[in-house]
Write an enzyme that holds these catalytic residues in place. Structure first.
Site, mmCIF file in Angstrom:
data_model
loop_
_atom_site.group_PDB
_atom_site.id
_atom_site.type_symbol
_atom_site.label_atom_id
_atom_site.label_comp_id
_atom_site.label_asym_id
_atom_site.label_seq_id
_atom_site.Cartn_x
_atom_site.Cartn_y
_atom_site.Cartn_z
ATOM 1 C CG ASP A 30 1.244 6.317 1.425
ATOM 2 O OD1 ASP A 30 2.362 6.610 1.890
ATOM 3 O OD2 ASP A 30 0.961 5.170 0.999
ATOM 4 C CG ASP B 63 6.574 3.992 -0.861
ATOM 5 O OD1 ASP B 63 6.940 4.485 -1.940
ATOM 6 O OD2 ASP B 63 7.294 3.984 0.151
ATOM 7 C CG ASP C 122 -0.610 1.274 0.951
ATOM 8 O OD1 ASP C 122 0.001 2.351 1.110
ATOM 9 O OD2 ASP C 122 -0.058 0.158 1.074
#
Lengths: 181, 181
Positions: free
Chosen positions: A6, A8, A137
């Protein structure tokens, strides 16, 4: 292995970039310290009268482009590749797409180099992407199919209540990613 | 079923848009009629001294944004959805990404509406995307894994030599997509 990573708050420090911009633009305004972030979407951590301003900042021109990299993230991805694994950047556009999608490509080009742009996969449903691991996250990653990947939680203050999955940070990722190899 | 649908020359008429722009900008210049297109990348159909101009036009601001839709394509996608299938737009950025990625999102929003933007999957490697069918005009679609989907060739003049796969056009797609259902 195919390792999906990922962007961000995993490779790019969204929270730090947001806080720095917020304090620069509104130096006397209330702010949430990085360690006190609790919601996946940062604006939801703020009182209601500030949420629109935080939301607008996250979607403003140049915001994604200028996010600082998470220390160790770029080196970790390059090490995975050097060990023969395939890495793809698996990322979603924000609520609005006007600036963020182009800027995500520019960000990858800046920190990894132009050929890495071909490793970007932009999708709102990560379950449709094939891989062995997804480092992300986001606490709950759902979609229309059962994922082929194991979700490894990139450790951030907002996801510390997730205890049913393996976790990592770029300071300590090899034991998790290469476990059992 | 999960049905992946390509954009350029499948939902959006890239070749027609290119030819119209080319003839408007260079009315006295040589051109390749639509039915005589033979290469997947249009600039390769042109003599060498014109290839850079064609390439630049394909990558120019507004080019992707203003491509005409292929007649019947939007309705076909909506009909697939109405029959309970899941459709995702599975598309790659061009050689350069500066304008095309944002404009692909804008194009989908214009012809399908804002919620459909979430159905876009941008990837250079379509084998990593899970699906039952991939409708795509590209003759050979390869990547790092064996695809989960069957490639159905969207019929265009440049891919008429492909004879080992099923083909369709938006004028006649139901028999192919819903075969055996």
């Amino acid at each position: 292995m195919i390792i999906l990573v990922d962007m961000d708050n995993t490779l790019a420090d969204f929270d730090k970039g947001l806080l720095e911009n917020w304090q620069r633009l509104y130096p006397n305004e209330y702010f949430v310290p990085l360690e006190e972030r609790r919601e996946f979407h940062p604006h939801k951590d703020y009182p209601e009268h500030l949420q629109d301003k935080i939301y607008a900042l996250c979607h403003s021109k140049g915001f994604i482009r200028n996010l600082p990299p998470m220390p160790g993230g770029v080196a970790a991805v390059k090490e995975m590749l050097s060990k023969g694994h395939d890495v793809r950047f698996c990322t979603s556009h924000l609520f609005e797409y006007d600036y963020c999608i182009l800027e995500k490509y520019q960000w990858i080009e800046e920190y990894f180099g132009a050929p890495f742009v071909d490793r970007i996969i932009l999708t709102r449903d990560k379950t449709l992407i094939r891989g062995d691991l997804l480092i992300d996250d986001k606490p709950e990653i759902v979609g229309i199919v059962k994922p082929s990947w194991e979700h490894i939680v990139y450790d951030r203050p907002h996801n510390r209540d997730v205890t049913d999955r393996r976790r990592l940070t770029w300071e300590k990722w090899r034991d998790v990613v290469f476990a059992g190899q």
